[in-house]
Enzyme design. Structure first.
Site: not given
Length: 381
Positions: A96, A270, A308, A310, A313, A339
């Site tokens: 930014d 974002d 999930c 991931c 998890c 996560h």
């Protein structure tokens, strides 16, 4: 003629909404949109390694010009070979302009036509940031996508103030465009402002589009206005942005807002939300918000989210993660951060598939019902 560093390829428009499936082509790869970009303010996504970010499917990450200017300094990053080498990240990076931080963090700021005088939030030192200075810093940082220097006024600021603000921001954008030294290496986006005023938003967009930026950001949203107000702005604003340019909604990360933004034609998002709430033990799951520090999870040996896939998890339980938080072990916040980031990145994978299948509205309805949103609980992200 210089080939632009950033290009957008439209692959498909969803039949029933303004949603777009596409690709954004950068010097560090071609990435699928719509996408969520994790925030790495100080050249790091808090508690996450680059390898972990790649593992979860991150494509582009965001770093902050203002904070990196203060420390370690743009010259040092340039000496290191730019942000990509400095932080060991070989995919996309977006920076930014620092404008939002100047107006939200800095003290005793004074806006002039030339730029902004202020005292930085770390040690109170006198600083000055102009459109030319912001672009110079971003050129040295070396991100693939960089932002114009703008003012981000409050959403409900007076009409007269915001009118003067967007006119100045447009002049600043033109100065930044002229100061940009690396158009073949870095794509400079214009930032559309205008608060909650339709005519000012459209005027800001018209002014910036006349400069033919490689992409357009929408700023000044998710700053306290209602979600209905934000969606109303997107409803009339995104249709005027050219189809061949990427559209980036800055600072938005609540799951429902991501889906609603995509429905209205946004390509890039974002937000610090997933990692910020993770550090407090709050997790996004397919069944809604879960605060893993709560006592009811002391003997809960299920994963954070049974739907999930991931790393967190697949390997750890709610009981264990709760224990880590209670014991002030940093591994706990690493697991919840992983996560939450995975959750939003995977959500965008599902959204892209829904666009491909022309059933994004049905997907939204099912997601909202499962996630447990309700109008009375705005915090039920």
């Amino acid at each position: 003629m210089v080939e632009p560093a950033i290009r957008y390829r439209l692959i498909k428009k969803e039949k029933h909404t303004g949603a777009r499936l596409g690709e954004i082509i950068t010097p560090h790869g071609t990435f699928q949109t719509p996408m969520f970009m994790p925030v790495g303010t100080l050249a790091t996504v808090k508690s996450m390694s680059p390898e972990e970010l790649k593992e979860m499917g991150s494509q582009i990450i965001l770093s902050n010009t203002y904070h990196l200017w203060l420390r370690p300094g743009a010259n040092l990053v340039e000496e290191a070979g730019g942000l990509h080498k400095f932080m060991n990240w070989d995919k996309g990076i977006l920076t930014d302009s620092g404008g939002f931080q100047v107006f939200s963090l800095a003290e005793n700021r004074k806006i002039t036509e030339e730029g902004v005088h202020f005292r930085n939030h770390l040690n109170g030192a006198k600083m000055f940031l102009s459109p030319e200075k912001a672009i110079d810093i971003e050129n040295k940082l070396g991100a693939d996508i960089i932002m114009s220097f703008d003012e981000c006024p409050p959403f409900n600021e007076s009409y007269d103030y915001i009118k003067k603000s967007i006119e100045r921001t447009s002049r600043w954008a033109e100065r930044g465009l002229q100061a940009h030294k690396k158009p073949a290496e870095q794509g400079l986006f214009g930032i559309i402002q205008g608060g909650g005023y339709k005519d000012l938003r459209l005027q800001s967009a018209k002014d910036l589009m006349s400069m033919d930026f490689p992409g357009y950001s929408i700023g000044g949203l998710s700053v306290g206005e209602t979600k209905e107000e934000m969606n109303a702005v997107l409803d009339y604003l995104t249709p005027v942005i050219p189809d061949e340019k990427p559209r980036y909604l800055m600072g938005v990360g609540a799951p429902d807002s991501l889906i609603d933004g995509v429905i209205r034609g946004i390509d890039m998002f974002d937000c610090v939300l997933p990692t910020r709430i993770a550090r407090n033990g709050t997790c996004m799951t397919s069944k809604g918000r879960l605060v893993v520090k709560n006592a009811k999870f002391e003997r809960d040996f299920r994963p954070l989210d049974e739907n999930c896939s991931c790393y967190t998890c697949q390997n750890y339980t709610r009981a264990y993660i709760r224990h880590l938080f209670k014991a002030d072990e940093t591994f706990g916040l690493r697991l919840t951060s992983y996560h939450n980031l995975h959750f939003l990145i995977n959500l965008m994978n599902q959204v892209r598939q829904a666009i491909l299948d022309d059933n994004l509205l049905e997907f939204r309805e099912a997601f909202i019902e499962e996630y447990g949103y309700n109008q009375k609980n705005a915090k039920n992200f």
